[in-house]
Design an enzyme around this catalytic site. Structure first.
Site, PDB file in Angstrom:
ATOM      1  N   TRP A   1      31.070  30.495  37.105  1.00  0.00           N
ATOM      2  CA  TRP A   1      32.197  30.943  35.953  1.00  0.00           C
ATOM      3  C   TRP A   1      32.898  29.607  35.336  1.00  0.00           C
ATOM      4  O   TRP A   1      34.099  29.227  35.650  1.00  0.00           O
ATOM      5  CB  TRP A   1      33.190  31.342  36.975  1.00  0.00           C
ATOM      6  CG  TRP A   1      32.594  32.884  36.910  1.00  0.00           C
ATOM      7  CD1 TRP A   1      32.137  34.273  36.396  1.00  0.00           C
ATOM      8  CD2 TRP A   1      34.214  33.774  37.932  1.00  0.00           C
ATOM      9  NE1 TRP A   1      32.202  34.762  36.576  1.00  0.00           N
ATOM     10  CE2 TRP A   1      32.758  34.921  38.103  1.00  0.00           C
ATOM     11  CE3 TRP A   1      34.321  33.940  38.611  1.00  0.00           C
ATOM     12  CZ2 TRP A   1      33.351  36.615  38.534  1.00  0.00           C
ATOM     13  CZ3 TRP A   1      34.718  35.093  40.169  1.00  0.00           C
ATOM     14  CH2 TRP A   1      34.286  36.312  39.321  1.00  0.00           C
TER      15      TRP A   1
ATOM     16  N   ASP B   1      33.455  34.434  49.451  1.00  0.00           N
ATOM     17  CA  ASP B   1      33.960  35.112  47.917  1.00  0.00           C
ATOM     18  C   ASP B   1      32.089  35.060  46.816  1.00  0.00           C
ATOM     19  O   ASP B   1      31.968  33.789  46.396  1.00  0.00           O
ATOM     20  CB  ASP B   1      34.551  35.346  46.769  1.00  0.00           C
ATOM     21  CG  ASP B   1      35.620  35.534  47.899  1.00  0.00           C
ATOM     22  OD1 ASP B   1      35.822  37.324  48.422  1.00  0.00           O
ATOM     23  OD2 ASP B   1      37.500  35.415  47.479  1.00  0.00           O
TER      24      ASP B   1
ATOM     25  N   CYS C   1      38.907  45.743  46.445  1.00  0.00           N
ATOM     26  CA  CYS C   1      38.840  43.818  45.433  1.00  0.00           C
ATOM     27  C   CYS C   1      39.451  43.507  46.145  1.00  0.00           C
ATOM     28  O   CYS C   1      41.417  43.491  46.719  1.00  0.00           O
ATOM     29  CB  CYS C   1      38.848  43.787  44.313  1.00  0.00           C
ATOM     30  SG  CYS C   1      38.330  41.992  43.609  1.00  0.00           S
TER      31      CYS C   1
ATOM     32  N   ARG D   1      41.062  39.472  26.321  1.00  0.00           N
ATOM     33  CA  ARG D   1      41.337  38.591  27.430  1.00  0.00           C
ATOM     34  C   ARG D   1      40.908  37.563  27.128  1.00  0.00           C
ATOM     35  O   ARG D   1      39.500  37.866  26.963  1.00  0.00           O
ATOM     36  CB  ARG D   1      41.128  39.366  28.632  1.00  0.00           C
ATOM     37  CG  ARG D   1      40.706  38.575  30.071  1.00  0.00           C
ATOM     38  CD  ARG D   1      40.618  39.543  31.051  1.00  0.00           C
ATOM     39  NE  ARG D   1      40.242  39.230  32.409  1.00  0.00           N
ATOM     40  CZ  ARG D   1      41.023  38.099  33.392  1.00  0.00           C
ATOM     41  NH1 ARG D   1      42.603  38.087  32.921  1.00  0.00           N
ATOM     42  NH2 ARG D   1      40.677  36.927  33.661  1.00  0.00           N
TER      43      ARG D   1
ATOM     44  N   HIS E   1      41.725  48.407  40.809  1.00  0.00           N
ATOM     45  CA  HIS E   1      42.170  48.122  39.603  1.00  0.00           C
ATOM     46  C   HIS E   1      43.184  49.201  38.651  1.00  0.00           C
ATOM     47  O   HIS E   1      43.803  49.727  37.799  1.00  0.00           O
ATOM     48  CB  HIS E   1      40.685  48.413  38.580  1.00  0.00           C
ATOM     49  CG  HIS E   1      39.932  47.119  39.533  1.00  0.00           C
ATOM     50  ND1 HIS E   1      39.120  47.540  40.009  1.00  0.00           N
ATOM     51  CD2 HIS E   1      39.356  45.812  39.106  1.00  0.00           C
ATOM     52  CE1 HIS E   1      38.511  46.463  40.763  1.00  0.00           C
ATOM     53  NE2 HIS E   1      38.308  45.585  39.737  1.00  0.00           N
TER      54      HIS E   1
HETATM   55  N1  GLN Z   1      39.448  36.716  47.237  1.00  0.00           N
HETATM   56  C1  GLN Z   1      39.267  37.039  46.130  1.00  0.00           C
HETATM   57  C2  GLN Z   1      40.430  37.543  45.375  1.00  0.00           C
HETATM   58  O1  GLN Z   1      41.234  38.009  46.891  1.00  0.00           O
HETATM   59  C3  GLN Z   1      39.041  37.952  45.525  1.00  0.00           C
HETATM   60  C4  GLN Z   1      38.188  38.086  44.101  1.00  0.00           C
HETATM   61  C5  GLN Z   1      36.972  39.056  43.310  1.00  0.00           C
HETATM   62  O2  GLN Z   1      36.228  39.488  43.662  1.00  0.00           O
HETATM   63  N2  GLN Z   1      36.663  38.082  42.246  1.00  0.00           N
HETATM   64  O3  GLN Z   1      41.954  37.628  44.651  1.00  0.00           O
HETATM   65 ZN    ZN Z   2      36.482  41.392  44.564  1.00  0.00          ZN
END
Ligand code: GLN
Ligand code: ZN
Length: 758
Positions: A561, A599, A726, A515, A694
């Site tokens: 990032w 976020d 997430c 990755r 995940h």
């Molecule tokens: N709003 C983003 C999503 O739903 C949050 C992603 C993250 O927390 N890395 O993809």
């Molecule tokens: Zn997340």
């Protein structure tokens, strides 16, 4: 004569050759021989680059098919017993099962390497762990490197860092009790290297830069008292931070020290004073963590003083392994031509090292052209209108403390929001993204290749938004999202809409295994020329009467990032980002959006390596977030999202963000984290993720109901939200819909329980 070397080179390849070879092997489309062929070719190429540039030492043993910490566990023979593998006869398939899991066993845990975005596989140690040696093809790499005729300096992660980063599932087990056995294993490795005719070994001990208690400090003394006497010379490498107690570290019986003069130049004086007679000092003067071209003249000023003292005991190097930067600028076609001359990726940095040594050894005239170019790049970057934007500077100067405070405290805002939004108890929502389907990716690719026009692309994205809204309505979710179909990446998307950002075509950096990430390059003052998300969000809102949640990426995550500028403090750049996001928040509110999520999944990873520096970081990071969010009316609800579970030590800062709602990752730890939130009496609303996105597994209503019951026991039910942990962009629609249907049902059951008379 100053010497030159690298601490490590990116493995992934200029065209991500390793990534593609790995993925093809995993799909069964190629065999181990083909994979090893690609790997060997990459290594040979990397050695040739170093040799051709004239570096005095060529680094070897830094390559890995997946991760260097994993390889070290293999070399030591310290594999997690649960796999039942024979470390000496490990097959390629088994090697990748350690990294990626198999039907019977989850993968070894993966976590971030210090404060980088590179992930290593965490050694799993137990009282009966032995270091009797495992597959040792690592030595073949060393021999191959020697066969090129170069002077080879192998690199190993050191024993104390290895133990420090390892973990154990055995209660009350002290990892340090394994040190003697581990040191014995290292002795064997060093002895074999000596037998190969190796003179120098680089031994990486970045843990020496952490805040260590007496036991760990002593562990260094114990380990190197033995290892320093193995017939090879050791270059003890530290990086990412300063060594705290230089006088003590310099007494370790090794033959040289590498220090990071980019991240921690302040330690140089102490090292000069403490460096033992005869020891080598490797000066990490070229930034191994960032992509800026080195100011050769400034670097030479520092080096020259050292060179006068140390002569051939001075080595010149990047600050750390070049693993953390992209491979080369050579293949950049569309990278902004105004910015490109300011940059240096791994290959270019390698040449900078060679140039610096030449100037020291032969005089500046020997590199006159390079110096002129470097000067021109520095001057152009400093003087560039692209970099400074007076409007931004003025706005930053005009920031007041009041701008970072909401008009009223949460206790007063909450009832107004409840009234305005008309939400049920335990409102249900999602984190933002919905499945990035092949259709979405195809549309984006077609638009990029100019096969479809902007209007067609926009219409396709609108179709996706409409689809997401319809599905959410049908599921009965309470606060909807537009689904982020139009976003390739949550940082790049905003970077592309802000001034001050540039993008590489091929600036990939390994994150873990195959990755890679391609961080945007934040080179100038951040300016928002126009709204970035208002049209999509407002479009989505007019499709429904339910509140539509606007979705933004916060300043710390934007910073964390990206490759960011090194000509001003990170806090300053964060402030600029915050002001841009603040304007976006205001525009969303003006467009009738009543819930806005900012976020900050990278909030925690921005923490400095030394805890004593946390307060300062948290102060500016919290302020940046609040600057984004504070201008809205009481009725407008601010959410934030952070997807990790280690909150305990930063809860006060999380609370200080004063977001009305925070959604977090808790499902994998079965709400463990909520204990901390409960104990801390977290004052605002919380959405503990009730299912792990995940995994493609669809969680049952019962499972989520149980998690919610646990949550209700810890947090007053009026302050709880129900959501996944997430975004859903990596999932498919069928499992997403099934999981969300169950989630809504679980919330409904709890609502009934709560409203039923006891
Ligand atoms: N709003 C983003 C999503 O739903 C949050 C992603 C993250 O927390 N890395 O993809
Ligand atoms: Zn997340």
């Amino acid at each position: 004569m100053a010497h030159t070397h690298l601490l490590g080179f990116p493995r992934i390849g200029a065209q991500r050759e390793l990534k593609f070879a790995l993925e093809s092997f995993w799909r069964g489309e190629s065999d181990a021989a083909q994979l090893h062929g690609t790997a060997a070719a990459l290594r040979r190429h990397h050695w040739a680059l170093q040799r051709d540039a004239g570096l005095t030492h060529v680094v070897a043993g830094d390559f890995s098919l997946y991760d260097g910490m994993l390889d070290l566990s293999v070399l030591l023979g310290a594999l997690p017993a649960r796999f039942g593998f024979d470390a000496r006869a490990l097959t390629p398939a088994q090697y990748f099962e350690l990294a990626r899991g198999n039907a019977a066993q989850p993968a070894m845990e993966m976590t971030k390497w210090f404060d980088t975005n590179y992930h290593y596989l965490v050694p799993e140690l137990a009282p009966d762990t032995r270091f009797d040696g495992g597959r040792d093809d690592w030595f073949e790499q060393i021999r191959d490197a020697q066969a090129t005729g170069a002077t080879v300096k192998p690199v190993l992660i050191g024993p104390v860092t290895y133990l420090r980063l390892a973990k154990t599932h055995v209660a009350d087990f002290d990892r340090l009790s394994l040190l003697p056995a581990l040191v014995t294993a290292y002795e064997r490795i060093l002895a074999r290297l000596a037998a190969l005719g190796i003179e120098w070994v680089q031994i990486d001990e970045p843990a020496l830069c952490l805040e260590l208690d007496g036991r760990w400090v002593r562990a260094y003394g114990d380990a190197y008292a033995t290892l320093g006497r193995q017939g090879v010379k050791l270059l003890l490498a530290t990086y990412f931070e300063a060594v705290d107690d230089v006088r003590h570290a310099a007494k370790l019986p090794v033959h040289g020290f590498h220090i990071d003069l980019v991240r921690a130049p302040q330690q140089l004086a102490a090292w000069r004073a403490a460096l033992p007679e005869g020891a080598v000092l490797s000066a990490g003067i070229v930034d191994g963590r960032n992509i800026w071209r080195t100011g050769l003249r400034r670097a030479l000023d520092t080096l020259r003083v050292l060179h006068e003292d140390l002569a051939d005991r001075l080595w010149i190097a990047p600050s750390c392994s070049l693993l953390h930067v992209p491979v080369t600028l050579r293949h950049e076609k569309t990278l902004d031509v105004g910015v490109k001359p300011w940059l240096a990726f791994a290959e270019e940095k390698l040449h900078e090292i060679a140039l610096l040594a030449r100037a020291l050894n032969e005089g500046d005239a020997a590199i006159a052209d390079a110096l002129r170019e470097s000067d021109a790049a520095q001057a152009s970057r400093r003087g560039s209108k692209r970099v400074t934007n007076d409007l931004v500077r003025k706005r930053v100067a005009a920031v007041t403390e009041g701008m970072a405070e909401r008009h009223h405290p949460f206790a007063e805002r909450a009832p107004r929001q409840r009234e305005a939004l008309q939400l049920p108890l335990l409102p249900t929502t999602t984190i933002g993204s919905f499945p990035q389907t092949p259709a979405i990716r195809q549309a984006r690719a077609a638009y990029k290749r100019q096969e479809i026009g902007a209007l067609e692309y926009l219409n396709r994205m609108r179709d996706e938004i409409r689809l997401a809204v319809e599905k959410q309505e049908a599921l009965g979710l309470d606060v909807l999202v537009h689904g982020e179909a139009e976003r390739n990446d949550m940082v790049e998307y905003f970077g592309e809409r802000l001034w001050g950002y540039a993008f590489s075509d091929n600036g990939w950096v390994q994150s873990y295994g195959s990755r890679c990430v391609k961080p945007p390059i934040l080179y100038g003052d951040v300016y928002r020329p126009e709204p970035m998300t208002v049209d999509t969000t407002a479009y989505a809102q007019q499709l429904t009467t339910k509140p539509m949640k606007g979705m933004l990426t916060g300043p710390v995550t934007m910073l964390q990032w990206s490759f960011v500028r090194d000509d001003q403090p990170r806090s300053e750049t964060a402030l600029q980002l915050a002001l841009a996001i603040r304007e976006e928040v205001a525009d969303l509110e003006k467009a009738g959006i009543r819930v806005i999520q900012i976020d900050e999944p990278a909030f925690r990873e921005g923490l400095p390596l030394k805890q004593r520096d946390w307060t300062r970081y948290l102060a500016w990071a919290v302020r940046a977030f609040k600057l984004c969010s504070a201008a809205v009316r009481d009725e407008t609800q601010i959410h934030t999202h952070m997807c990790y579970s280690e909150f305990n030590d930063i809860l006060p800062a999380i609370a200080a963000l004063d977001a009305d709602v925070i959604t977090i990752e808790t499902s994998r730890s079965a709400m463990e984290l909520l204990d901390a939130f409960g104990e801390f009496a977290y004052p605002n609303e919380i959405g503990p993720g009730v299912y792990d996105i995940h995994s493609p597994r669809v969680p049952s209503v019962d499972a989520m109901q149980r998690l919610l019951e646990r949550a209700c026991a810890l947090i007053p039910v009026e302050r709880l939200w129900v959501n996944p942990d997430c975004g859903l962009k990596t999932r498919g629609w069928p499992e997403t819909e099934a999981a969300l249907r169950n989630m809504v049902e679980a919330a409904q059951r709890i609502r009934e329980q709560v409203s039923a008379p006891a």
